[in-house]
Design a protein around this motif. Sequence first.
Motif, PDB file in Angstrom:
ATOM      1  N   ARG A   1      13.003   2.712   1.116  1.00 39.44           N
ATOM      2  CA  ARG A   1      12.483   1.408   0.122  1.00 39.44           C
ATOM      3  C   ARG A   1      11.283   1.767  -0.331  1.00 39.44           C
ATOM      4  NH1 ARG A   1      12.922  -3.511  -0.498  1.00 39.44           N
ATOM      5  NH2 ARG A   1      12.728  -2.868  -2.711  1.00 39.44           N
TER       6      ARG A   1
ATOM      7  N   ASN B   1       4.930  -8.340  -3.441  1.00 39.20           N
ATOM      8  CA  ASN B   1       6.370  -7.900  -3.721  1.00 39.20           C
ATOM      9  C   ASN B   1       7.188  -8.411  -4.252  1.00 39.20           C
ATOM     10  OD1 ASN B   1       4.613  -5.026  -4.284  1.00 39.20           O
ATOM     11  ND2 ASN B   1       5.774  -4.758  -1.471  1.00 39.20           N
TER      12      ASN B   1
ATOM     13  N   ARG C   1      11.134 -10.694   5.297  1.00 35.72           N
ATOM     14  CA  ARG C   1      11.066  -9.279   4.607  1.00 35.72           C
ATOM     15  C   ARG C   1      12.674  -8.818   4.340  1.00 35.72           C
ATOM     16  NH1 ARG C   1       7.841  -5.509   8.442  1.00 35.72           N
ATOM     17  NH2 ARG C   1       5.756  -7.162   7.596  1.00 35.72           N
ATOM     18  N   ASN C   2      12.390  -8.060   2.935  1.00 41.13           N
ATOM     19  CA  ASN C   2      13.121  -7.234   2.284  1.00 41.13           C
ATOM     20  C   ASN C   2      14.277  -8.134   1.970  1.00 41.13           C
ATOM     21  OD1 ASN C   2      12.361  -4.967   1.828  1.00 41.13           O
ATOM     22  ND2 ASN C   2      13.087  -3.763   3.658  1.00 41.13           N
TER      23      ASN C   2
ATOM     24  N   SER D   1       3.657  -9.500  -7.642  1.00 41.02           N
ATOM     25  CA  SER D   1       4.850 -10.195  -7.580  1.00 41.02           C
ATOM     26  C   SER D   1       5.278 -10.695  -9.056  1.00 41.02           C
ATOM     27  CB  SER D   1       4.765 -11.208  -6.790  1.00 41.02           C
ATOM     28  OG  SER D   1       4.522 -11.104  -5.292  1.00 41.02           O
TER      29      SER D   1
ATOM     30  N   GLY E   1       5.131  -2.752  -7.216  1.00 38.97           N
ATOM     31  CA  GLY E   1       4.635  -3.230  -5.870  1.00 38.97           C
ATOM     32  C   GLY E   1       3.556  -2.470  -5.674  1.00 38.97           C
TER      33      GLY E   1
ATOM     34  N   GLN F   1       7.230 -10.627   1.659  1.00 42.70           N
ATOM     35  CA  GLN F   1       7.367  -9.405   1.651  1.00 42.70           C
ATOM     36  C   GLN F   1       8.357  -8.646   0.674  1.00 42.70           C
ATOM     37  OE1 GLN F   1       5.188  -7.516   4.725  1.00 42.70           O
ATOM     38  NE2 GLN F   1       3.823  -7.370   3.668  1.00 42.70           N
ATOM     39  N   ASN F   2       8.731  -8.854  -0.452  1.00 43.28           N
ATOM     40  CA  ASN F   2       9.519  -7.963  -0.898  1.00 43.28           C
ATOM     41  C   ASN F   2      11.442  -8.796  -0.693  1.00 43.28           C
ATOM     42  OD1 ASN F   2       7.359  -5.355  -0.251  1.00 43.28           O
ATOM     43  ND2 ASN F   2       8.678  -5.031  -1.582  1.00 43.28           N
TER      44      ASN F   2
ATOM     45  N   ASP G   1      15.835  -0.570   2.141  1.00 40.15           N
ATOM     46  CA  ASP G   1      16.156  -1.884   0.803  1.00 40.15           C
ATOM     47  C   ASP G   1      17.409  -2.947   1.265  1.00 40.15           C
ATOM     48  OD1 ASP G   1      17.851  -0.673  -0.239  1.00 40.15           O
ATOM     49  OD2 ASP G   1      17.147  -1.117  -2.454  1.00 40.15           O
TER      50      ASP G   1
ATOM     51  N   GLU H   1      15.736  -2.167  -3.938  1.00 37.15           N
ATOM     52  CA  GLU H   1      14.835  -1.310  -5.518  1.00 37.15           C
ATOM     53  C   GLU H   1      15.953   0.018  -6.306  1.00 37.15           C
ATOM     54  OE1 GLU H   1      11.958   0.425  -4.859  1.00 37.15           O
ATOM     55  OE2 GLU H   1      11.398  -0.918  -3.786  1.00 37.15           O
TER      56      GLU H   1
END
Length: 432
Positions: A409, A315, A266-267, A344, A392, A289-290, A403, A421
């Motif tokens: 975020r 995302n 993630r992130n 995505s 997203g 994710q992200n 982020d 972001e």
Amino acid sequence: MKRLLLVAMGLLVAAACPGAMHYVVTNGTPGWTGAVDPYTNWATAGTNIIDVVNAAMTNDEPRLVLVSNGTYYLTNQVLITNALTIRGVKGREATIVDGGYGMPTNTYGGCFYLLSGGGAKTLDGFTITNGCATSGGGVYMANDVSNTVKNCRITGCVATNTFGSLASGGGAYVWRGVMTNCEVIGNINYNCYGGGILLRRGIVASCVVAQNTVYQGKTGNEVTGGGIHTFESTSSINNCEIYSNEVVGTYLIGSGVALKDNAVLRNSLIYGNMGQHAVSIYNTGGKVQNCTIVGNKAGGIYLYAASTYTGCIENVVSYFNVGSSDSNVYFNSNGKGSYQIINSCIAPTNTFPTSGIEGYYYAGNIESDPQLADKDNNNFRLAQDSPCVNAGTNQEWMTNAVDLDGAARIRYGRVDMGAYERIYHGVVYGVR
């Protein structure tokens, strides 16, 4: 005067906290008068980390070992069994622990081994180098949620096994606990799982994982996770930069990250990895994710979910990856489980399978150029007109989350795709 001041400070601390703090210096440090067990002030500090740690652990109460700047050469691993914090006073730039890198005499932890039980154990502010073990060339964190490694650099360490069985985590093996704000750079695993980190039920957060390599030590073995390999549930990787890692051999999985057992990535930013697909979700599922997955020479995302398992991408920006067919996302046709790809930016989308699998959900995806700020100079933030901005899906975990730049975020009502972001109104951010 400085010598007297240093001695006085050490005596003052020792008097204020009798027996609670122990000290390590290099031989000949100004103000040092000679090592005296139990090393409870700077004037009588030990010069051998192992000796001082052992002295501190004669009491079950939580203790603190402070290590002054310098390079410390180990004759064996530092074994931590009780509640203890070991801290480099001036941080990883100034305090170096060298394992001497011979063939492994320890199965677990070439330089540091944080056992389970006995209370919380923390390793804070060291460069750890030249360690060698079968699992965790530099550091091994056993099965204990209270174990923590933070603010460390793990580099030039090796996981290997001369008998040809599996090795795990060239730099570190994280069974449980947390590794945070660390650099895991330039480590090697000569046989199978995790060039940089083997992650097993633990958390890796806000770390740089770069230039690690895992080799195939035995014909037929998997070569997985040049940067990080995960297995067992509850493993998570958050807010990390994972780049220039490599897998080398014939059965290659995840040059940057290999995810199994519903682990979460993630992130995070994943770029410049080499060998075979930068991020792999395989066998028993996982979730991405992200994340921003760009500029990898190994291809982008590999998906192979076995029956009853799910591979999820949400995302995510996966773009500008080269080196394999369907470079940004590749589905192994043997994976008969379920797939979810949501909001995505991935091209192409017409390769997403809809038959021969247990289920699928694809929604809100785009193929457009994500319009990154300056990808040729490794600035993978979103440009002002990027189609990924506010595109997203908001999730509960984003509440109070940040982020990869440390910005909120969710800033403008809807989260962006990718690891960053987009910030408006002239807000300045630093380029890493």
